[in-house]
Design a protein around this motif. Structure first.
Motif, PDB file in Angstrom:
ATOM      1  N   ASN A 199      11.495  19.788  52.206  1.00 34.00           N
ATOM      2  CA  ASN A 199      12.758  19.375  52.796  1.00 34.00           C
ATOM      3  C   ASN A 199      12.633  17.920  53.231  1.00 34.00           C
ATOM      4  O   ASN A 199      11.997  17.621  54.238  1.00 34.00           O
ATOM      5  N   PRO A 200      13.247  16.995  52.507  1.00 32.19           N
ATOM      6  CA  PRO A 200      13.092  15.570  52.819  1.00 32.19           C
ATOM      7  C   PRO A 200      13.533  15.198  54.230  1.00 32.19           C
ATOM      8  O   PRO A 200      13.106  14.196  54.778  1.00 32.19           O
ATOM      9  N   LYS A 201      14.381  16.005  54.837  1.00 35.65           N
ATOM     10  CA  LYS A 201      14.836  15.735  56.199  1.00 35.65           C
ATOM     11  C   LYS A 201      13.663  15.676  57.179  1.00 35.65           C
ATOM     12  O   LYS A 201      13.711  14.989  58.186  1.00 35.65           O
ATOM     13  N   TYR A 202      12.571  16.400  56.895  1.00 36.47           N
ATOM     14  CA  TYR A 202      11.425  16.477  57.803  1.00 36.47           C
ATOM     15  C   TYR A 202      10.300  15.534  57.420  1.00 36.47           C
ATOM     16  O   TYR A 202       9.281  15.483  58.090  1.00 36.47           O
ATOM     17  N   VAL A 258       0.595  23.726  59.685  1.00 37.05           N
ATOM     18  CA  VAL A 258       1.528  22.598  59.783  1.00 37.05           C
ATOM     19  C   VAL A 258       0.890  21.481  60.610  1.00 37.05           C
ATOM     20  O   VAL A 258       0.931  20.307  60.221  1.00 37.05           O
ATOM     21  N   ALA A 259       0.277  21.827  61.737  1.00 34.75           N
ATOM     22  CA  ALA A 259      -0.350  20.818  62.600  1.00 34.75           C
ATOM     23  C   ALA A 259      -1.486  20.098  61.879  1.00 34.75           C
ATOM     24  O   ALA A 259      -1.648  18.886  62.036  1.00 34.75           O
ATOM     25  N   GLU A 260      -2.252  20.832  61.070  1.00 39.59           N
ATOM     26  CA  GLU A 260      -3.319  20.196  60.302  1.00 39.59           C
ATOM     27  C   GLU A 260      -2.747  19.283  59.222  1.00 39.59           C
ATOM     28  O   GLU A 260      -3.296  18.216  58.959  1.00 39.59           O
ATOM     29  N   GLY A 261      -1.662  19.701  58.608  1.00 35.95           N
ATOM     30  CA  GLY A 261      -1.048  18.911  57.541  1.00 35.95           C
ATOM     31  C   GLY A 261      -0.220  17.746  58.044  1.00 35.95           C
ATOM     32  O   GLY A 261       0.055  16.802  57.300  1.00 35.95           O
ATOM     33  N   GLU A 293       1.064  29.782  54.170  1.00 33.99           N
ATOM     34  CA  GLU A 293       1.383  28.385  53.867  1.00 33.99           C
ATOM     35  C   GLU A 293       2.869  28.124  53.676  1.00 33.99           C
ATOM     36  O   GLU A 293       3.270  26.977  53.463  1.00 33.99           O
ATOM     37  N   GLN A 294       3.693  29.151  53.778  1.00 34.12           N
ATOM     38  CA  GLN A 294       5.119  29.010  53.472  1.00 34.12           C
ATOM     39  C   GLN A 294       5.830  27.982  54.358  1.00 34.12           C
ATOM     40  O   GLN A 294       6.602  27.167  53.870  1.00 34.12           O
ATOM     41  N   LEU A 295       5.572  28.014  55.655  1.00 31.74           N
ATOM     42  CA  LEU A 295       6.248  27.075  56.564  1.00 31.74           C
ATOM     43  C   LEU A 295       5.908  25.633  56.213  1.00 31.74           C
ATOM     44  O   LEU A 295       6.807  24.785  56.123  1.00 31.74           O
ATOM     45  N   LEU A 296       4.638  25.334  55.995  1.00 34.95           N
ATOM     46  CA  LEU A 296       4.242  23.974  55.638  1.00 34.95           C
ATOM     47  C   LEU A 296       4.892  23.558  54.326  1.00 34.95           C
ATOM     48  O   LEU A 296       5.399  22.435  54.208  1.00 34.95           O
ATOM     49  N   ASN A 297       4.903  24.444  53.356  1.00 31.56           N
ATOM     50  CA  ASN A 297       5.536  24.130  52.069  1.00 31.56           C
ATOM     51  C   ASN A 297       7.030  23.883  52.227  1.00 31.56           C
ATOM     52  O   ASN A 297       7.581  22.962  51.615  1.00 31.56           O
ATOM     53  N   ASP A 298       7.695  24.686  53.050  1.00 31.05           N
ATOM     54  CA  ASP A 298       9.128  24.485  53.295  1.00 31.05           C
ATOM     55  C   ASP A 298       9.393  23.127  53.934  1.00 31.05           C
ATOM     56  O   ASP A 298      10.348  22.431  53.575  1.00 31.05           O
TER      57      ASP A 298
END
Length: 90
Positions: free
Chosen positions: A86-89, A16-19, A77-82
């Protein structure tokens, strides 16, 4: 926290931090899990060494020995994909 859980959580939030390099919460959370790995489990180095079609290879050093943990890519990769879905994030 169990080593395997800390390693998996670090991997997910590292991705997530990299993305999302400007996401301060992701960077802080990554550092939190890195602190657990270094202080509680005596890991001295940790990197994402390789990503292939099915696995993420996490290389780390513990007790002077280099080790590799392979984690299913989809799970890692699931957390980053989630977050991306989610447009909220975004």
């Amino acid at each position: 926290m169990r080593f395997e859980d800390a390693l998996f959580n670090w991997l997910q939030i590292q991705l997530v931090a990299e993305g999302r390099p400007h996401d301060g919460a992701a960077l802080d959370t990554r550092d939190f899990f890195l602190q657990i790995l270094t202080e509680d489990h005596h890991v001295t180095q940790i990197v994402i060494d390789k990503v292939d079609d099915t696995m993420i290879h996490v290389r780390y050093e513990k007790e002077g020995r280099s080790k590799v943990q392979m984690i299913p890519r989809e799970a890692g990769e699931q957390l980053l994909n989630d977050i991306k879905e989610n447009p909220k994030y975004n």
